[in-house]
Design a protein around this motif. Structure first.
Motif, PDB file in Angstrom:
ATOM      1  N   CYS A 183      39.470 112.474  51.155  1.00 29.93           N
ATOM      2  CA  CYS A 183      40.817 112.618  50.582  1.00 29.93           C
ATOM      3  C   CYS A 183      41.526 111.271  50.510  1.00 29.93           C
ATOM      4  N   MET A 184      41.454 110.500  51.595  1.00 32.82           N
ATOM      5  CA  MET A 184      42.077 109.180  51.610  1.00 32.82           C
ATOM      6  C   MET A 184      41.400 108.243  50.599  1.00 32.82           C
ATOM      7  N   ALA A 185      40.083 108.403  50.433  1.00 33.31           N
ATOM      8  CA  ALA A 185      39.343 107.580  49.463  1.00 33.31           C
ATOM      9  C   ALA A 185      39.805 107.883  48.047  1.00 33.31           C
ATOM     10  N   GLN A 186      40.051 109.156  47.745  1.00 37.16           N
ATOM     11  CA  GLN A 186      40.542 109.518  46.412  1.00 37.16           C
ATOM     12  C   GLN A 186      41.904 108.894  46.141  1.00 37.16           C
ATOM     13  N   ILE A 187      42.796 108.945  47.138  1.00 36.30           N
ATOM     14  CA  ILE A 187      44.120 108.323  46.975  1.00 36.30           C
ATOM     15  C   ILE A 187      43.969 106.831  46.730  1.00 36.30           C
ATOM     16  N   PHE A 188      43.078 106.188  47.502  1.00 38.80           N
ATOM     17  CA  PHE A 188      42.872 104.748  47.364  1.00 38.80           C
ATOM     18  C   PHE A 188      42.378 104.382  45.963  1.00 38.80           C
ATOM     19  N   PHE A 189      41.319 105.049  45.503  1.00 38.17           N
ATOM     20  CA  PHE A 189      40.727 104.681  44.215  1.00 38.17           C
ATOM     21  C   PHE A 189      41.622 105.056  43.039  1.00 38.17           C
ATOM     22  N   LEU A 190      42.387 106.132  43.169  1.00 40.85           N
ATOM     23  CA  LEU A 190      43.334 106.483  42.103  1.00 40.85           C
ATOM     24  C   LEU A 190      44.368 105.385  41.926  1.00 40.85           C
ATOM     25  N   HIS A 191      44.983 104.968  43.033  1.00 39.56           N
ATOM     26  CA  HIS A 191      46.052 103.972  42.941  1.00 39.56           C
ATOM     27  C   HIS A 191      45.506 102.569  42.684  1.00 39.56           C
ATOM     28  N   PHE A 192      44.291 102.305  43.144  1.00 43.60           N
ATOM     29  CA  PHE A 192      43.663 101.010  42.872  1.00 43.60           C
ATOM     30  C   PHE A 192      43.356 100.851  41.390  1.00 43.60           C
ATOM     31  N   THR A 193      42.622 101.812  40.827  1.00 45.90           N
ATOM     32  CA  THR A 193      42.269 101.713  39.406  1.00 45.90           C
ATOM     33  C   THR A 193      43.484 101.919  38.508  1.00 45.90           C
ATOM     34  N   GLY A 194      44.365 102.859  38.900  1.00 47.89           N
ATOM     35  CA  GLY A 194      45.568 103.092  38.098  1.00 47.89           C
ATOM     36  C   GLY A 194      46.489 101.888  38.077  1.00 47.89           C
ATOM     37  N   GLY A 195      46.734 101.296  39.270  1.00 44.98           N
ATOM     38  CA  GLY A 195      47.590 100.109  39.344  1.00 44.98           C
ATOM     39  C   GLY A 195      46.999  98.932  38.599  1.00 44.98           C
ATOM     40  N   ALA A 196      45.682  98.720  38.763  1.00 39.11           N
ATOM     41  CA  ALA A 196      45.015  97.615  38.062  1.00 39.11           C
ATOM     42  C   ALA A 196      45.077  97.810  36.551  1.00 39.11           C
ATOM     43  N   GLU A 197      44.917  99.053  36.101  1.00 42.10           N
ATOM     44  CA  GLU A 197      44.950  99.317  34.658  1.00 42.10           C
ATOM     45  C   GLU A 197      46.339  99.097  34.082  1.00 42.10           C
ATOM     46  N   MET A 198      47.369  99.456  34.822  1.00 34.11           N
ATOM     47  CA  MET A 198      48.737  99.213  34.350  1.00 34.11           C
ATOM     48  C   MET A 198      48.981  97.728  34.121  1.00 34.11           C
ATOM     49  N   VAL A 199      48.605  96.911  35.104  1.00 35.02           N
ATOM     50  CA  VAL A 199      48.816  95.464  34.998  1.00 35.02           C
ATOM     51  C   VAL A 199      47.938  94.883  33.885  1.00 35.02           C
ATOM     52  N   LEU A 200      46.717  95.417  33.726  1.00 31.55           N
ATOM     53  CA  LEU A 200      45.828  94.931  32.668  1.00 31.55           C
ATOM     54  C   LEU A 200      46.391  95.252  31.291  1.00 31.55           C
ATOM     55  N   LEU A 201      47.027  96.402  31.153  1.00 32.71           N
ATOM     56  CA  LEU A 201      47.664  96.741  29.874  1.00 32.71           C
ATOM     57  C   LEU A 201      48.803  95.780  29.555  1.00 32.71           C
ATOM     58  N   VAL A 202      49.517  95.322  30.585  1.00 30.91           N
ATOM     59  CA  VAL A 202      50.555  94.299  30.379  1.00 30.91           C
ATOM     60  C   VAL A 202      49.914  92.994  29.917  1.00 30.91           C
ATOM     61  N   SER A 203      48.766  92.639  30.505  1.00 34.49           N
ATOM     62  CA  SER A 203      48.046  91.427  30.094  1.00 34.49           C
ATOM     63  C   SER A 203      47.598  91.526  28.643  1.00 34.49           C
ATOM     64  N   MET A 204      47.160  92.722  28.230  1.00 37.39           N
ATOM     65  CA  MET A 204      46.741  92.926  26.845  1.00 37.39           C
ATOM     66  C   MET A 204      47.929  92.812  25.891  1.00 37.39           C
ATOM     67  N   ALA A 205      49.091  93.269  26.328  1.00 38.14           N
ATOM     68  CA  ALA A 205      50.294  93.122  25.506  1.00 38.14           C
ATOM     69  C   ALA A 205      50.686  91.649  25.389  1.00 38.14           C
ATOM     70  N   TYR A 206      50.549  90.911  26.495  1.00 34.18           N
ATOM     71  CA  TYR A 206      50.824  89.466  26.474  1.00 34.18           C
ATOM     72  C   TYR A 206      49.872  88.755  25.520  1.00 34.18           C
ATOM     73  N   ASP A 207      48.611  89.164  25.524  1.00 36.68           N
ATOM     74  CA  ASP A 207      47.620  88.594  24.608  1.00 36.68           C
ATOM     75  C   ASP A 207      48.036  88.804  23.156  1.00 36.68           C
ATOM     76  N   ARG A 208      48.488  90.008  22.820  1.00 40.22           N
ATOM     77  CA  ARG A 208      48.929  90.292  21.443  1.00 40.22           C
ATOM     78  C   ARG A 208      50.197  89.517  21.112  1.00 40.22           C
ATOM     79  N   TYR A 209      51.091  89.359  22.094  1.00 42.09           N
ATOM     80  CA  TYR A 209      52.318  88.588  21.884  1.00 42.09           C
ATOM     81  C   TYR A 209      51.990  87.135  21.524  1.00 42.09           C
ATOM     82  N   VAL A 210      51.088  86.525  22.288  1.00 40.90           N
ATOM     83  CA  VAL A 210      50.715  85.132  22.025  1.00 40.90           C
ATOM     84  C   VAL A 210      50.008  85.015  20.682  1.00 40.90           C
ATOM     85  N   ALA A 211      49.106  85.966  20.384  1.00 41.10           N
ATOM     86  CA  ALA A 211      48.337  85.912  19.137  1.00 41.10           C
ATOM     87  C   ALA A 211      49.230  86.025  17.909  1.00 41.10           C
TER      88      ALA A 211
END
Length: 311
Positions: A98-126
């Motif tokens: 159960c604790m592992a599920q919470i960890f991986f959900l928030h790890f991958t979810g949090g990383a994906e949120m920040v990565l989507l911001v990076s992708m938006a920054y990439d489009r902004y610069v382009a």
């Protein structure tokens, strides 16, 4: 570290999506197909980007490949167990699981949120600074953006688990969902967790809202810049790219914000939203990005021809 030392509860009972055996048999087949399609779709994006030097050297596709890699993890932290549980009368998960599920959900979810911001920054610069694009979005910069997303996801996740694992669980152990998620698990602790819950879930809500606002601001700036330049061809391409990004952002952030900004609502819709952002979003991302992208489709055709020639 033995997680069970912190609690008298050694396992949790998951309620799953429904109680009807007929529906569970249907869901077993349906979600098995969705999961396989999601994994194959994202794996195809990763392999296509890696196998094509042109795509791999492009910041946008480098980030897209990493997004698909994260989506494979997001689709896998709970879905395989949910599929197996459709065939079981009692849906149990260990305390550590159960604790592992919470960890991986928030790890991958949090990383994906920040990565989507990076992708938006990439489009902004382009689009807004095209002459400086290759300088500002160098390979080193892209690698740093990916690493930052993983670090933020890890720090966010470990902070959630560190508090959750130390709560006393001495009685209730039924989780009204198909996986362990923070708002549902902390309510089972044998103490008043309202204040602690608000603090912990505010962390997720703050990350979701801040990333979402950054994304919206960046896309508004991009669209205003395109409008001011009045370049028909460039505007069409920019709008096509941004619309795909905005669609993914809306599909991913909508359910997250609803669940974590209003975490103590008792709406059954929360379960449906959890299904959507943990199972359907990882499937939709490769479809949205590949079906609307000529370069990706061309590279996939080359990859297929290469495989046919090889065989």
């Amino acid at each position: 570290m033995d997680l069970q030392n912190y609690s008298l509860v050694s396992e949790f009972v998951l309620h799953g999506l429904c109680t009807s055996q007929q529906l569970q048999n249907f869901f077993f087949i349906f979600f098995s197909g969705i999961y396989v399609a999601s994994m194959l779709g994202n794996l195809l994006v990763v392999v296509t980007v890696i196998s094509d030097p042109h795509l791999l050297s492009s910041p946008m596709y480098f980030l897209l490949g990493n997004l698909s890699f994260l989506d494979m993890w997001l689709a896998s932290f709970a879905t395989p167990k949910m599929i197996r549980d459709f065939l079981r009368d009692q849906k149990l998960i260990s305390f550590g699981g159960c604790m592992a599920q919470i960890f991986f959900l928030h790890f991958t979810g949090g990383a994906e949120m920040v990565l989507l911001v990076s992708m938006a920054y990439d489009r902004y610069v382009a689009i807004c600074k095209p002459l400086h694009y290759m300088t500002m979005m160098s390979r080193q910069t892209c690698i740093k953006l990916v690493l930052v997303s993983w670090v933020i996801g890890f720090v966010h996740s470990i902070s959630q688990v560190a508090f959750t694992v130390n709560l006393p669980y001495c009685g209730p152990n039924e989780v009204d969902s198909f996986f362990c998620d923070l708002p549902l698990v902390i309510k089972l602790a044998c103490m008043d967790t309202y204040i602690l819950g608000i603090l912990m879930i505010s962390d997720s809500g703050l990350l979701s809202m801040s990333c979402f606002l950054l994304l919206m601001i960046s896309y508004i700036v991009i669209l205003l810049t395109v409008r001011q330049r009045h370049a028909a061809g460039g505007a069409s391409k920019a709008l096509s790219t941004c619309s795909a990004h905005i669609m993914v952002v809306t599909l991913f952030f909508g359910p997250c914000i609803f669940i974590y900004v209003w975490p103590f609502s008792r709406f059954s819709v929360d379960k449906l939203l959890s299904v959507f952002y943990t199972i359907f979003t990882p499937l939709l991302n490769p479809l949205i990005y590949t079906l609307r992208n000529k370069e990706m489709k061309a590279s996939m055709k080359k990859l297929r021809k290469r495989q046919v020639t090889f065989h």
